[in-house]
Structures are given as C-alpha cells and as structure tokens.
Design an enzyme around this catalytic site. Structure first.
Site, short mmCIF file in Angstrom:
data_model
loop_
_atom_site.label_atom_id
_atom_site.label_comp_id
_atom_site.label_asym_id
_atom_site.label_seq_id
_atom_site.Cartn_x
_atom_site.Cartn_y
_atom_site.Cartn_z
N ASN A 198 0.93 -1.11 0.03
CA ASN A 198 0.06 0.02 -0.12
C ASN A 198 1.00 1.36 0.24
O ASN A 198 1.43 1.54 0.89
CB ASN A 198 -0.97 0.01 1.23
N LYS A 253 0.07 4.17 -0.14
CA LYS A 253 -0.63 5.40 0.39
C LYS A 253 -0.25 6.57 -0.61
O LYS A 253 -0.21 6.31 -2.00
CB LYS A 253 -0.07 5.84 1.61
N HIS A 284 -9.52 1.50 4.44
CA HIS A 284 -8.24 1.73 5.18
C HIS A 284 -8.48 2.69 6.48
O HIS A 284 -9.27 3.53 6.24
CB HIS A 284 -7.22 2.25 4.08
N GLU A 337 -6.87 5.05 7.42
CA GLU A 337 -6.59 6.52 7.33
C GLU A 337 -7.52 7.15 6.60
O GLU A 337 -8.00 8.42 6.72
CB GLU A 337 -5.45 6.61 6.32
N GLU A 389 -5.74 -4.85 10.43
CA GLU A 389 -4.89 -3.68 10.70
C GLU A 389 -4.99 -2.98 12.04
O GLU A 389 -5.56 -2.06 12.03
CB GLU A 389 -4.59 -2.64 9.41
N GLY A 448 2.27 2.09 10.75
CA GLY A 448 3.11 3.38 10.47
C GLY A 448 3.97 3.58 12.08
O GLY A 448 4.70 4.81 11.88
P1 PGA Z 1 2.66 0.32 7.77
O1 PGA Z 1 1.29 0.57 6.96
O2 PGA Z 1 3.15 -1.16 7.08
O3 PGA Z 1 3.57 1.49 7.14
O4 PGA Z 1 2.40 0.33 9.13
C1 PGA Z 1 0.42 -0.54 6.95
C2 PGA Z 1 -0.91 -0.09 6.17
O5 PGA Z 1 -1.48 1.02 6.47
O6 PGA Z 1 -1.53 -0.67 5.38
#
Ligand code: PGA
Length: 229
Positions: free
Chosen positions: A6, A8, A84, A86, A150, A156
């Site tokens: 992903n 982003k 997601h 976010e 997740e 992150g």
């Molecule tokens: P990350 O993100 O691996 O940077 O923690 C995972 C995601 O948001 O899908």
C-alpha cells in the site's frame, strides 16, 4: 499467501517507473501493489497486479474527488482497498460507506481488500472484538473479498502486533467471515516471516516497507518461504 504493497500518497509516475525497473516479484507468492490513482497507469503491465486504494460505489455522478470501479477496470486495475483506517480516521469513512464501496467493487468484478482494526484506545478498553464485529457486520463473504486486519496502533508506528496477538485477532475475524485475512501494521523484513507463519495469517498489507524495492522484495520472499512450509 498474498503480499499487498500500500503506497498511500507516495510515488509519482517517475518513482513508480523506477520501482518497477528494479522490482521482480519472487516466485511462490502473490504480490499486488496499490499506487496512488495518478501512478496507476505507470504501474499496470509491469508484471504485478495493481489495486487502487479506494473506489466509489456509483458508476458515475456528482462525487468530486472520487473514482468509479469501471474507471479503474479500464486502466487494467484488478482490485481495490476499501476502508483503510486512514480513510476512516482522516476522511470520515463510515462502515456504511465501506460496505457500499466493497459491494459495488465486487459487483463490478474487482477484488477487494477490506481493512478493519481497532485503535489503541479501543484495545485498552477491551473493545477490540466489538469493534471488529461492527466493522465486519457490513461485509458478506465473497470469493473476491479479502479482509486486512490492521490494528490502528500498529500502522506506521513501528509497533507490530505480536504474532500471537495477530493470530488471535485473525481467528476472531475468521469466526465472523470466511475469507482470507491479511495482517497489516509495521510489517518489515525482520518480523514478516514470524507473523506470516501464524496459521490464520494469509498474507500481509505492507505500507512503509513496500516503498523501497529491497525491503518489499524481502517480505515477498519471506511469504514465499512460508507458503512452501
Ligand atoms: P505500515 O502501513 O506498514 O506503514 O504500518 C500499513 C498500512 O497502513 O496498510
């Protein structure tokens, strides 16, 4: 085993081309990447299926800033993330909207990775199962549907769920919906294999570590090793 990168809001078209000039998915695992909309056409046709990061539920209409499933299919996109964290945290995405997005995308012939997961506060309150139950209650099993668990506190942040905690959450998710379940949240080359070895972990959704070829390829190789076991 599926490893989904992903990206982003990272990678211009030029950066996408540079990535694919170097990246070769290792045999023995399925790999997909989810670039930002503007880099999708630079990613299609490079030997790795391309998924979008979001998709709208209408075929067309007055929905400024949104993209429809047919528009993605026309570019050669094979699937999409929906829900997601976010999107849920920063853009007010509700379970209802996630359900509409998932259903429309599946109906249009896209594969869907629907993301669920609890915040740190929810976990501390003991609400993890209630949150997952609510987020999953709007989704129906489908042969092209995958769920990504997740935990929001692990995205992150460098804080990964322990393999045991991931396994426990995945077992719970699978008791509610019979589809493959990916783990996401700070998956890196050094923790991927341990997480992927858990019996109810069917792959990973990788954010930060999918942006550079070396770490992403290492995670894909870990998945290929686990798939062989
Ligand atoms: P990350 O993100 O691996 O940077 O923690 C995972 C995601 O948001 O899908």
């Amino acid at each position: 085993m599926l490893i989904a990168g992903n990206w982003k809001m990272f990678k211009t078209r030029a950066q996408t081309e540079a990535f694919f000039a170097e990246f070769r998915p290792p045999p023995g695992t399925r790999v997909v990447v989810c670039p930002p909309f503007t880099s999708i056409d630079a990613a299609v046709g490079r030997g790795v299926p391309v998924y979008a990061q979001n998709v709208h539920w209408e075929r067309e209409g007055a929905y400024t800033g949104e993209v429809a499933a047919e528009m993605l299919l026309e570019l050669g996109v094979e699937g999409s993330l929906v829900g997601h964290s976010e999107r849920r945290q920063h853009f007010g995405e509700t379970d209802h909207a996630v359900a509409l997005r998932a259903q429309a995308a599946l109906d249009a012939g896209l594969r869907v990775v629907a993301c669920v997961g609890e915040t740190e506060e929810e976990r501390q309150r003991g609400d993890t199962e209630a949150v997952l139950r609510a987020q999953l209650s709007v989704l129906d099993a489908h042969r092209n549907l995958i769920v990504a668990y997740e935990p929001v506190w692990a995205i992150g942040t460098g804080k990964t769920a322990t393999p045991e905690l991931a396994q426990e959450a995945h077992t719970f998710v699978k008791s509610l919906i019979d589809v493959p379940v990916l783990y996401g949240g700070s998956v890196k080359p050094d923790n991927a294999e341990e997480i992927l070895r858990q019996p109810d972990v069917d792959g990973a959704l990788v954010g930060g570590a999918s942006l550079e070829v070396g770490p992403f390829a290492a995670i894909c190789e870990a998945a290929a090793r686990v798939a062989k076991l």
